[in-house]
Write a protein that holds these residues in place. Sequence first.
Motif, PDB file in Angstrom:
ATOM      1  N   LEU A 116       0.080 -14.867 -13.838  1.00 46.94           N
ATOM      2  CA  LEU A 116      -1.090 -14.845 -12.951  1.00 46.94           C
ATOM      3  C   LEU A 116      -0.712 -14.430 -11.536  1.00 46.94           C
ATOM      4  N   ALA A 117       0.432 -14.887 -11.075  1.00 48.79           N
ATOM      5  CA  ALA A 117       0.877 -14.486  -9.730  1.00 48.79           C
ATOM      6  C   ALA A 117       1.119 -12.982  -9.671  1.00 48.79           C
ATOM      7  N   SER A 118       1.703 -12.421 -10.713  1.00 46.10           N
ATOM      8  CA  SER A 118       1.930 -10.972 -10.759  1.00 46.10           C
ATOM      9  C   SER A 118       0.613 -10.210 -10.777  1.00 46.10           C
ATOM     10  N   ASN A 119      -0.316 -10.669 -11.605  1.00 43.53           N
ATOM     11  CA  ASN A 119      -1.619 -10.002 -11.677  1.00 43.53           C
ATOM     12  C   ASN A 119      -2.388 -10.127 -10.364  1.00 43.53           C
ATOM     13  N   ASN A 120      -2.301 -11.289  -9.729  1.00 42.54           N
ATOM     14  CA  ASN A 120      -2.966 -11.452  -8.437  1.00 42.54           C
ATOM     15  C   ASN A 120      -2.331 -10.583  -7.369  1.00 42.54           C
ATOM     16  N   LEU A 121      -1.024 -10.369  -7.453  1.00 43.91           N
ATOM     17  CA  LEU A 121      -0.357  -9.472  -6.507  1.00 43.91           C
ATOM     18  C   LEU A 121      -0.849  -8.037  -6.680  1.00 43.91           C
ATOM     19  N   ILE A 122      -0.994  -7.604  -7.927  1.00 45.31           N
ATOM     20  CA  ILE A 122      -1.533  -6.260  -8.195  1.00 45.31           C
ATOM     21  C   ILE A 122      -2.937  -6.129  -7.610  1.00 45.31           C
ATOM     22  N   CYS A 123      -3.760  -7.147  -7.823  1.00 47.84           N
ATOM     23  CA  CYS A 123      -5.131  -7.116  -7.296  1.00 47.84           C
ATOM     24  C   CYS A 123      -5.131  -7.113  -5.766  1.00 47.84           C
ATOM     25  N   SER A 124      -4.228  -7.878  -5.167  1.00 46.59           N
ATOM     26  CA  SER A 124      -4.151  -7.908  -3.704  1.00 46.59           C
ATOM     27  C   SER A 124      -3.768  -6.550  -3.134  1.00 46.59           C
ATOM     28  N   VAL A 125      -2.821  -5.898  -3.770  1.00 49.56           N
ATOM     29  CA  VAL A 125      -2.406  -4.568  -3.304  1.00 49.56           C
ATOM     30  C   VAL A 125      -3.555  -3.573  -3.469  1.00 49.56           C
ATOM     31  N   ALA A 126      -4.262  -3.636  -4.587  1.00 47.24           N
ATOM     32  CA  ALA A 126      -5.397  -2.723  -4.809  1.00 47.24           C
ATOM     33  C   ALA A 126      -6.502  -2.965  -3.783  1.00 47.24           C
ATOM     34  N   LEU A 127      -6.808  -4.223  -3.508  1.00 45.71           N
ATOM     35  CA  LEU A 127      -7.863  -4.512  -2.528  1.00 45.71           C
ATOM     36  C   LEU A 127      -7.421  -4.158  -1.113  1.00 45.71           C
ATOM     37  N   THR A 128      -6.143  -4.272  -0.831  1.00 43.69           N
ATOM     38  CA  THR A 128      -5.630  -3.812   0.464  1.00 43.69           C
ATOM     39  C   THR A 128      -5.790  -2.296   0.577  1.00 43.69           C
ATOM     40  N   GLY A 129      -5.611  -1.591  -0.530  1.00 40.19           N
ATOM     41  CA  GLY A 129      -5.851  -0.148  -0.554  1.00 40.19           C
ATOM     42  C   GLY A 129      -7.304   0.186  -0.270  1.00 40.19           C
ATOM     43  N   VAL A 130      -8.235  -0.612  -0.823  1.00 37.42           N
ATOM     44  CA  VAL A 130      -9.662  -0.404  -0.533  1.00 37.42           C
ATOM     45  C   VAL A 130      -9.916  -0.574   0.961  1.00 37.42           C
ATOM     46  N   LEU A 131      -9.350  -1.619   1.548  1.00 36.43           N
ATOM     47  CA  LEU A 131      -9.512  -1.827   2.996  1.00 36.43           C
ATOM     48  C   LEU A 131      -8.938  -0.656   3.789  1.00 36.43           C
ATOM     49  N   GLY A 132      -7.775  -0.177   3.386  1.00 34.81           N
ATOM     50  CA  GLY A 132      -7.164   0.967   4.069  1.00 34.81           C
ATOM     51  C   GLY A 132      -8.002   2.222   3.952  1.00 34.81           C
ATOM     52  N   LEU A 133      -8.526   2.475   2.769  1.00 30.39           N
ATOM     53  CA  LEU A 133      -9.373   3.667   2.580  1.00 30.39           C
ATOM     54  C   LEU A 133     -10.663   3.570   3.386  1.00 30.39           C
ATOM     55  N   GLN A 134     -11.266   2.411   3.415  1.00 32.74           N
ATOM     56  CA  GLN A 134     -12.504   2.261   4.184  1.00 32.74           C
ATOM     57  C   GLN A 134     -12.239   2.357   5.688  1.00 32.74           C
ATOM     58  N   ALA A 135     -11.092   1.848   6.135  1.00 33.90           N
ATOM     59  CA  ALA A 135     -10.719   2.011   7.548  1.00 33.90           C
ATOM     60  C   ALA A 135     -10.468   3.480   7.860  1.00 33.90           C
ATOM     61  N   GLY A 136      -9.820   4.183   6.942  1.00 29.02           N
ATOM     62  CA  GLY A 136      -9.597   5.619   7.115  1.00 29.02           C
ATOM     63  C   GLY A 136     -10.901   6.396   7.159  1.00 29.02           C
ATOM     64  N   ARG A 137     -11.827   6.009   6.310  1.00 22.70           N
ATOM     65  CA  ARG A 137     -13.147   6.656   6.323  1.00 22.70           C
ATOM     66  C   ARG A 137     -13.838   6.433   7.664  1.00 22.70           C
ATOM     67  N   PHE A 138     -13.799   5.205   8.157  1.00 25.16           N
ATOM     68  CA  PHE A 138     -14.416   4.895   9.453  1.00 25.16           C
ATOM     69  C   PHE A 138     -13.761   5.714  10.559  1.00 25.16           C
ATOM     70  N   TRP A 139     -12.443   5.788  10.551  1.00 18.71           N
ATOM     71  CA  TRP A 139     -11.732   6.537  11.572  1.00 18.71           C
ATOM     72  C   TRP A 139     -12.079   8.020  11.491  1.00 18.71           C
TER      73      TRP A 139
END
Length: 168
Positions: A116-139
């Motif tokens: 579960l910790a490994s799967n949650n880490l994968i999800c955290s990295v993916a959601l961090t990517g969503v935040l990065g992409l949306q910040a890039g879009r805003f910029w």
Amino acid sequence: MGVRAAVVVCVTSFMLDQNLWTAATYYSIIANGPAQIQYAVASIILLGATTILWSLRDGRAGNLMFDGGSIFLFCTTIWMYSYSVLPSIFSLFKNLPPHPSTDAIPEDLQSAVFDLASNNLICSVALTGVLGLQAGRFWAESADNDDDEIESLKATPGPSRGKTPQSE
């Protein structure tokens, strides 16, 4: 050397077992929580997915790039939670055995916590990517707006450019 290594291993194992029991207890709380919380989380996820999909409707290239990547990562996270994280939580942690936190965690529960910790880490990295992409879009969109303002100022005739009614 052997005694020091044994002490370090014992202390580390003790600390690790306590943290694993803490993680297992956390997952047990999620598994036994009220259904309303699960419905609220599902509603928030649906709102996020709908918003990302909605922004694709304007069809601009920037939106397709940033939002397409966001949708891929968001859907990857939903898939991981739906097919791996949540089934594990509800099947393995619904009835956590009573235990003092100093007990060694059972092998099958230890493996489940690590998975579960490994799967949650994968999800955290993916959601961090969503935040990065949306910040890039805003910029990118704000940079486009700045360029449009500069172009409109250049198109304004020289003598009246930059003058305000107070300066006249």
